[in-house]
Design a protein around this motif. Sequence first.
Motif, mmCIF file in Angstrom:
data_model
loop_
_atom_site.group_PDB
_atom_site.id
_atom_site.type_symbol
_atom_site.label_atom_id
_atom_site.label_comp_id
_atom_site.label_asym_id
_atom_site.label_seq_id
_atom_site.Cartn_x
_atom_site.Cartn_y
_atom_site.Cartn_z
ATOM 1 N N THR A 1 65.752 -10.274 -38.680
ATOM 2 C CA THR A 1 66.824 -10.868 -39.474
ATOM 3 C C THR A 1 68.135 -10.113 -39.279
ATOM 4 O OG1 THR A 1 65.232 -11.648 -41.126
ATOM 5 C CG2 THR A 1 67.528 -11.459 -41.819
ATOM 6 N N SER A 2 68.064 -8.795 -39.316
ATOM 7 C CA SER A 2 69.279 -7.984 -39.125
ATOM 8 C C SER A 2 69.878 -8.220 -37.735
ATOM 9 C CB SER A 2 68.954 -6.497 -39.310
ATOM 10 O OG SER A 2 68.537 -6.240 -40.629
ATOM 11 N N ALA A 3 68.991 -8.341 -36.732
ATOM 12 C CA ALA A 3 69.468 -8.573 -35.369
ATOM 13 C C ALA A 3 70.124 -9.949 -35.244
ATOM 14 C CB ALA A 3 68.315 -8.445 -34.381
ATOM 15 N N LEU A 4 69.540 -10.966 -35.876
ATOM 16 C CA LEU A 4 70.125 -12.307 -35.852
ATOM 17 C C LEU A 4 71.494 -12.314 -36.519
ATOM 18 C CD1 LEU A 4 66.942 -14.395 -36.711
ATOM 19 C CD2 LEU A 4 68.266 -14.610 -34.600
ATOM 20 N N HIS A 5 71.584 -11.661 -37.659
ATOM 21 C CA HIS A 5 72.859 -11.587 -38.374
ATOM 22 C C HIS A 5 73.892 -10.830 -37.543
ATOM 23 C CE1 HIS A 5 75.720 -11.225 -41.657
ATOM 24 N NE2 HIS A 5 75.730 -9.908 -41.494
ATOM 25 N N GLY A 6 73.481 -9.721 -36.942
ATOM 26 C CA GLY A 6 74.398 -8.908 -36.155
ATOM 27 C C GLY A 6 74.910 -9.606 -34.922
ATOM 28 N N ALA A 7 74.117 -10.552 -34.396
ATOM 29 C CA ALA A 7 74.522 -11.281 -33.186
ATOM 30 C C ALA A 7 75.325 -12.534 -33.503
ATOM 31 C CB ALA A 7 73.279 -11.670 -32.379
ATOM 32 N N SER A 8 75.518 -12.834 -34.772
ATOM 33 C CA SER A 8 76.180 -14.080 -35.158
ATOM 34 C C SER A 8 77.672 -13.870 -35.389
ATOM 35 C CB SER A 8 75.541 -14.636 -36.441
ATOM 36 O OG SER A 8 75.925 -13.838 -37.552
ATOM 37 N N VAL A 9 78.403 -14.979 -35.510
ATOM 38 C CA VAL A 9 79.829 -14.901 -35.839
ATOM 39 C C VAL A 9 80.020 -14.464 -37.283
ATOM 40 C CG1 VAL A 9 80.481 -16.627 -34.139
ATOM 41 C CG2 VAL A 9 79.847 -17.367 -36.439
ATOM 42 N N ARG A 10 78.930 -14.441 -38.039
ATOM 43 C CA ARG A 10 78.976 -14.010 -39.435
ATOM 44 C C ARG A 10 78.702 -12.512 -39.600
ATOM 45 N NH1 ARG A 10 78.217 -18.246 -43.149
ATOM 46 N NH2 ARG A 10 78.076 -20.305 -42.172
ATOM 47 N N ALA A 11 78.656 -11.773 -38.506
ATOM 48 C CA ALA A 11 78.242 -10.369 -38.550
ATOM 49 C C ALA A 11 79.089 -9.530 -39.499
ATOM 50 C CB ALA A 11 78.280 -9.774 -37.141
ATOM 51 N N LYS A 12 80.373 -9.899 -39.654
ATOM 52 C CA LYS A 12 81.242 -9.132 -40.555
ATOM 53 C C LYS A 12 81.062 -9.553 -42.013
ATOM 54 C CE LYS A 12 84.768 -8.082 -37.099
ATOM 55 N NZ LYS A 12 86.202 -8.187 -36.717
#
Length: 475
Positions: free
Chosen positions: A183-194
């Motif tokens: 989940t953290s990796a998916l979030h970190g790779a998304s445009v929503r990472a910030k």
Amino acid sequence: MRESTDTPRVLVVDDEPALRLLVGAVLRDAGWHVMEADSAERALELLPDAGPDAILLDMRMPGMDGLEALGAIRTAIPGVPVVMLTAYGTVGSAVDAMKKGAFDYLTKPADNEELKAVMNKAYDYSRLVAENRELRREAGESSGFIGQTSQMEQVRDLIAQAGPTEATVLVMGESGTGKELVTSALHGASVRAKGPLIKVNCAALPADLLESELFGYVKGAFTGANRDKPGRFQLASGGTLFLDEIGEMPLELQAKLLRALQEKMVEPLGSVGPVPVDVRIIAATNRDLRREVAEGRFREDLYFRLNVLEIRIPSLRERMDDLPLLVAHLLEKLGRKNRKKMREVSPQFLEALQGYPWPGNVRELENALERALVLSRTDSLSPADLPPQVIAGKAHTEEKNTVEMMTYGVLPARHEMSAMCNRTGPSSLDEAEKQALIEALGVHGGHRQKTADALGISRRTLQYKLRKYGLTRRS
């Protein structure tokens, strides 16, 4: 300088020139680049430039003996396998050396085929250690994903593909496999990472509290609601909402969640109208949601809404080839956490880990390694440092190996062993197994590697059984 990255290098340390000549000839013929030292002191001088993949070390030499040299070598070049050479009368000392981190031992005069087999295994081990170090360096700890098996490569590929999108992802896997890391990796790779990554554990709260946590409430919605409280959907706006243990969510709340996902709006308790939300949903579960749907415990429409893309994380027992890499990574991390120097891992320690099924997966492995690191009093972790259930699991595996040998006709089946007991008089099945091993050794002229290959077991397992039954070379 190394001759070739493909040429294994061995340092033969023995004070007898004739033995160095003989062993060197056998190993050169097997494709090794052979270096020689006539004393332990000379070997330690050569180590910085020699870069050996394995070391063949005599137990008894003038000056520094084998045990003392073993400690010095492992300090100078940790991770390089050391095979001890011993005369028959000093086998006990060689076993002590293995407890202190030696890879294996050979008795003089060493059988040529056995010598080549042991050294080839030592080289395989050395290569694995080197590859693990390189993979750790390349992967880095920030990713959180340690492993080189095809299953883990598939997980990484799916994260790389799904991460930048807005697709809802369902992460499947047993407890302890690393669903939060995905989940953290998916979030970190998304445009929503910030944006925020907000987690809700659907199994930790009763239905009424879970509803207020997800959707929030307004002042006066119920007794004790003295102020407005935004729900996790609102808190995650612009980021990602992680619904952990989604399979535990009550049916009545699943309908409200489905509506929120479809309309991208939530209705806080007591509010007069819906509130728009902008979140990406990632859900995780250790349950089989297809079965939950079939048995009426999970809404089918919600399942399809969540399962736009499914990422299944393999259990640890499904990717045991990653175990050495995971162990090295976790020990480095745990060493920093506990302010203890990272310990070396003996082959026996790894073998014990590989003999346990790890129902708690990587989380259980990490706990077992932390225990071993804290309790270890030596420079090398040994099976004795592991939790009792891990050691018991290894013993069960060895027994299972024996049963499989019987099943596939390598050793006599138990009823046949019982018949052997009646015919020849052994007092137990152990005695029958001992006789079967003697017969197998006889067929192969006492050659241990050929015997182990014929029995379908590792040479180390065969050695264990031979020691167990007192079957020495002389006997």
